[in-house]
Design a protein around this motif. Structure first.
Motif, PDB file in Angstrom:
ATOM      1  N   ALA A  73      -4.073  -0.657   4.762  1.00 27.26           N
ATOM      2  CA  ALA A  73      -3.610  -1.262   6.009  1.00 27.26           C
ATOM      3  C   ALA A  73      -2.196  -1.817   5.867  1.00 27.26           C
ATOM      4  CB  ALA A  73      -4.569  -2.372   6.438  1.00 27.26           C
ATOM      5  N   ASP A  74      -1.877  -2.388   4.697  1.00 31.05           N
ATOM      6  CA  ASP A  74      -0.528  -2.910   4.471  1.00 31.05           C
ATOM      7  C   ASP A  74       0.505  -1.795   4.507  1.00 31.05           C
ATOM      8  OD1 ASP A  74      -1.145  -5.714   4.001  1.00 31.05           O
ATOM      9  OD2 ASP A  74      -2.150  -5.009   2.187  1.00 31.05           O
ATOM     10  N   ALA A  75       0.149  -0.652   3.921  1.00 31.83           N
ATOM     11  CA  ALA A  75       1.079   0.475   3.903  1.00 31.83           C
ATOM     12  C   ALA A  75       1.420   0.930   5.312  1.00 31.83           C
ATOM     13  CB  ALA A  75       0.480   1.629   3.107  1.00 31.83           C
ATOM     14  N   LEU A  76       0.481   0.759   6.229  1.00 34.47           N
ATOM     15  CA  LEU A  76       0.706   1.191   7.610  1.00 34.47           C
ATOM     16  C   LEU A  76       1.426   0.134   8.436  1.00 34.47           C
ATOM     17  CD1 LEU A  76      -2.798   2.788   8.319  1.00 34.47           C
ATOM     18  CD2 LEU A  76      -0.660   3.994   7.833  1.00 34.47           C
ATOM     19  N   ARG A  77       1.518  -1.090   7.911  1.00 37.77           N
ATOM     20  CA  ARG A  77       2.083  -2.184   8.695  1.00 37.77           C
ATOM     21  C   ARG A  77       3.391  -2.710   8.132  1.00 37.77           C
ATOM     22  NH1 ARG A  77      -3.828  -4.979   9.593  1.00 37.77           N
ATOM     23  NH2 ARG A  77      -4.513  -3.545  11.248  1.00 37.77           N
ATOM     24  N   CYS A  78       4.036  -1.957   7.289  1.00 43.35           N
ATOM     25  CA  CYS A  78       5.383  -2.328   6.864  1.00 43.35           C
ATOM     26  C   CYS A  78       6.340  -2.100   8.033  1.00 43.35           C
ATOM     27  CB  CYS A  78       5.820  -1.497   5.662  1.00 43.35           C
ATOM     28  SG  CYS A  78       4.992  -1.948   4.132  1.00 43.35           S
ATOM     29  N   ARG A  79       7.230  -3.034   8.238  1.00 42.48           N
ATOM     30  CA  ARG A  79       8.197  -2.886   9.321  1.00 42.48           C
ATOM     31  C   ARG A  79       9.529  -3.502   8.909  1.00 42.48           C
ATOM     32  NH1 ARG A  79       8.978  -7.592  12.378  1.00 42.48           N
ATOM     33  NH2 ARG A  79       7.498  -9.294  11.955  1.00 42.48           N
ATOM     34  N   PHE A  80      10.565  -3.174   9.672  1.00 42.67           N
ATOM     35  CA  PHE A  80      11.907  -3.677   9.403  1.00 42.67           C
ATOM     36  C   PHE A  80      12.314  -4.664  10.485  1.00 42.67           C
ATOM     37  CE2 PHE A  80      11.650   0.370   7.276  1.00 42.67           C
ATOM     38  CZ  PHE A  80      12.319   0.164   6.084  1.00 42.67           C
ATOM     39  N   TRP A  90       7.412   0.434  -7.905  1.00 35.80           N
ATOM     40  CA  TRP A  90       6.157   0.672  -7.176  1.00 35.80           C
ATOM     41  C   TRP A  90       5.165   1.287  -8.141  1.00 35.80           C
ATOM     42  CZ3 TRP A  90       3.696  -0.658  -2.950  1.00 35.80           C
ATOM     43  CH2 TRP A  90       2.640   0.127  -2.488  1.00 35.80           C
ATOM     44  N   GLU A  91       4.041   0.585  -8.387  1.00 36.65           N
ATOM     45  CA  GLU A  91       3.045   1.053  -9.343  1.00 36.65           C
ATOM     46  C   GLU A  91       1.639   0.764  -8.807  1.00 36.65           C
ATOM     47  OE1 GLU A  91       3.568  -0.742 -13.127  1.00 36.65           O
ATOM     48  OE2 GLU A  91       5.630  -0.041 -13.411  1.00 36.65           O
ATOM     49  N   ASP A  92       0.851   1.814  -8.635  1.00 41.28           N
ATOM     50  CA  ASP A  92      -0.573   1.648  -8.300  1.00 41.28           C
ATOM     51  C   ASP A  92      -0.790   0.691  -7.128  1.00 41.28           C
ATOM     52  OD1 ASP A  92      -1.210   3.312 -10.475  1.00 41.28           O
ATOM     53  OD2 ASP A  92      -1.180   1.605 -11.847  1.00 41.28           O
ATOM     54  N   ASP A  93      -0.115   0.952  -6.021  1.00 39.19           N
ATOM     55  CA  ASP A  93      -0.260   0.143  -4.811  1.00 39.19           C
ATOM     56  C   ASP A  93       0.197  -1.301  -5.006  1.00 39.19           C
ATOM     57  OD1 ASP A  93      -1.282   2.301  -3.380  1.00 39.19           O
ATOM     58  OD2 ASP A  93      -3.336   1.865  -4.010  1.00 39.19           O
ATOM     59  N   ARG A  94       1.094  -1.502  -5.965  1.00 39.87           N
ATOM     60  CA  ARG A  94       1.677  -2.833  -6.181  1.00 39.87           C
ATOM     61  C   ARG A  94       3.195  -2.708  -6.150  1.00 39.87           C
ATOM     62  NH1 ARG A  94       0.164  -5.132 -11.654  1.00 39.87           N
ATOM     63  NH2 ARG A  94       0.803  -3.026 -12.253  1.00 39.87           N
ATOM     64  N   LEU A  95       3.836  -3.668  -5.485  1.00 37.96           N
ATOM     65  CA  LEU A  95       5.289  -3.768  -5.539  1.00 37.96           C
ATOM     66  C   LEU A  95       5.634  -4.864  -6.531  1.00 37.96           C
ATOM     67  CD1 LEU A  95       8.060  -2.899  -4.487  1.00 37.96           C
ATOM     68  CD2 LEU A  95       7.850  -4.658  -2.719  1.00 37.96           C
ATOM     69  N   ILE A  96       6.355  -4.483  -7.587  1.00 36.66           N
ATOM     70  CA  ILE A  96       6.682  -5.406  -8.677  1.00 36.66           C
ATOM     71  C   ILE A  96       8.174  -5.691  -8.640  1.00 36.66           C
ATOM     72  CG2 ILE A  96       6.675  -5.752 -11.164  1.00 36.66           C
ATOM     73  CD1 ILE A  96       4.332  -3.745 -11.278  1.00 36.66           C
ATOM     74  N   GLN A 144      -1.549  -7.627   6.217  1.00 33.47           N
ATOM     75  CA  GLN A 144      -0.439  -8.098   7.049  1.00 33.47           C
ATOM     76  C   GLN A 144       0.759  -7.160   7.001  1.00 33.47           C
ATOM     77  OE1 GLN A 144       0.183 -12.611   6.848  1.00 33.47           O
ATOM     78  NE2 GLN A 144      -0.842 -12.163   4.921  1.00 33.47           N
ATOM     79  N   GLY A 145       0.851  -6.382   5.926  1.00 32.72           N
ATOM     80  CA  GLY A 145       2.032  -5.556   5.732  1.00 32.72           C
ATOM     81  C   GLY A 145       3.189  -6.375   5.199  1.00 32.72           C
ATOM     82  N   LEU A 175       6.027   4.757   0.571  1.00 33.19           N
ATOM     83  CA  LEU A 175       6.472   3.495  -0.017  1.00 33.19           C
ATOM     84  C   LEU A 175       7.157   3.703  -1.365  1.00 33.19           C
ATOM     85  CD1 LEU A 175       3.439   1.204   0.857  1.00 33.19           C
ATOM     86  CD2 LEU A 175       5.703   1.200   1.914  1.00 33.19           C
ATOM     87  N   ALA A 176       6.676   4.652  -2.153  1.00 33.96           N
ATOM     88  CA  ALA A 176       7.306   4.912  -3.448  1.00 33.96           C
ATOM     89  C   ALA A 176       8.743   5.362  -3.251  1.00 33.96           C
ATOM     90  CB  ALA A 176       6.509   5.965  -4.218  1.00 33.96           C
ATOM     91  N   GLY A 177       8.977   6.276  -2.305  1.00 36.65           N
ATOM     92  CA  GLY A 177      10.331   6.750  -2.051  1.00 36.65           C
ATOM     93  C   GLY A 177      11.238   5.654  -1.537  1.00 36.65           C
ATOM     94  N   LEU A 178      10.694   4.743  -0.736  1.00 31.74           N
ATOM     95  CA  LEU A 178      11.489   3.639  -0.210  1.00 31.74           C
ATOM     96  C   LEU A 178      11.849   2.640  -1.297  1.00 31.74           C
ATOM     97  CD1 LEU A 178      12.600   1.837   2.129  1.00 31.74           C
ATOM     98  CD2 LEU A 178      10.280   0.916   2.341  1.00 31.74           C
ATOM     99  N   PHE A 179      10.853   2.165  -2.037  1.00 34.50           N
ATOM    100  CA  PHE A 179      11.096   1.086  -2.986  1.00 34.50           C
ATOM    101  C   PHE A 179      11.849   1.536  -4.229  1.00 34.50           C
ATOM    102  CE2 PHE A 179       7.205  -0.864  -0.887  1.00 34.50           C
ATOM    103  CZ  PHE A 179       7.961  -1.750  -0.138  1.00 34.50           C
TER     104      PHE A 179
END
Length: 325
Positions: free
Chosen positions: A9-16, A184-190, A204-205, A171-175
């Motif tokens: 759900a977070d992956a779908l709710r990222c916004r700028f 970006w590792e295993d659904d975690r942003l470090i 929440q995204g 998300l991997a390409g973005l981060f």
């Protein structure tokens, strides 16, 4: 390091979002730490006299070079294109208990050298809240608002570029391209080189906010009281206050000086109104020239929300390159 954990759900709710309040606070930080921000030397020199008329002592006290700056001064924007008046109203309506808690944290975390000044602030929380909001507003009016058309142009282009990255690479390409301290590792942003903090985003995204005054740092808002937010340096900020390059004479003779100037200016991409403001031209004049460049295949256009951004095509770039030297 800071770790943000994503669900599907977070992956779908990222916004700028773009925030004039964040830009204002970041610009004040640049002024107070200018020797550590060489990128902004031209901007600091251009605004030195105007900045000398401002009393920003309160903001300086709560913006230590290392440590905690109160989040209530920069609440994550709720709209994708926030209005300063809306944002500063949120600052002025911050619950006083939040003001107290965050001022104490700013005082105590990493032993802020402005501790005695913050102690005085704690004696009158309502007055301090108004004083800090007034300082932010005066900085906006003096330092940021006059340049906001140019600043927002860079922010809009960055958002369009990052949105394309997200569409094409996820998300991997973005981060992977956003900042060298991010991974970006295993659904975690470090985020390395940041204070140890973990947060589950719980659907929440993540709000991504580009900043022209952010370089070279990231700011991560991970406090559960606020929407999770990542502020990162916007692409193109280094060119923001440099003089626009003049078109090569051969290009000016070929296209006419105004049309050649606009073709050269399409880096970063720009809207008709931004170019009109930058060069002091009538909107109709700029629109006519951009339409001609578009029809000739030298520029392309892309709609972002209610705005249309023009960008040089590969053919347009080749024409510019061929006219140099």
């Amino acid at each position: 390091m800071t770790v943000l954990r994503f669900t599907q759900a977070d992956a779908l709710r990222c916004r700028f979002g773009a925030s004039p309040l964040w830009e204002t606070m970041s610009a004040v930080r640049v002024l107070n730490g200018s020797k550590h921000r060489p990128l902004y030397g031209d901007w600091i020199d251009a605004n030195r006299e105007a900045a000398s008329t401002l009393d920003l002592r309160g903001l300086k006290a709560v913006q230590p070079r290392v440590g905690f700056t109160p989040d209530f001064l920069t609440p994550p924007p709720k709209a994708s294109r926030a209005k300063f008046a809306t944002e500063i109203a949120r600052v002025r309506s911050t619950p006083l208990e939040t003001v107290r808690t965050e001022l104490i944290r700013s005082r105590d975390e990493l032993k802020n050298p402005a501790g005695p000044e913050i102690d005085k602030m704690l004696e009158d929380l309502a007055g301090t809240r108004e004083r800090l909001a007034d300082e932010i507003e005066s900085a906006w009016e003096t330092l940021i608002k006059p340049d906001w058309p140019l600043i927002s142009r860079v922010l809009e282009d960055d958002i369009a570029y990052r949105g394309q990255q997200l569409t094409e690479g996820g998300l991997a390409g973005l981060f992977d391209d956003l900042h060298p301290t991010l991974a970006w590792e295993d659904d975690r942003l470090i985020a390395t080189r940041y204070r140890s903090e973990d947060r589950d985003l719980t659907g929440q995204g993540l709000l991504l906010v580009p900043g022209v005054f952010a370089w070279p740092y990231l700011v991560i808002v991970a406090d559960p009281a606020y929407h999770p937010t990542l502020v990162y340096p916007a692409r193109g900020a280094a060119r923001l206050w440099s003089d626009a390059p003049a078109p090569p004479d051969p290009l000016a003779r070929l296209l006419g000086r105004t049309r050649a100037t606009l073709l050269v200016a399409l880096d970063p991409p720009a809207t008709t109104s931004a170019l009109a403001n930058q060069y002091g031209l009538a909107l109709a004049t700029v629109a006519e020239h951009l339409s001609a460049l578009y029809d000739a295949g030298l520029a392309t256009r892309r709609r972002t929300g209610h705005q249309v951004h023009y960008r040089r095509t590969e053919v347009g770039q080749a024409v510019v390159d061929a006219s140099v030297g």
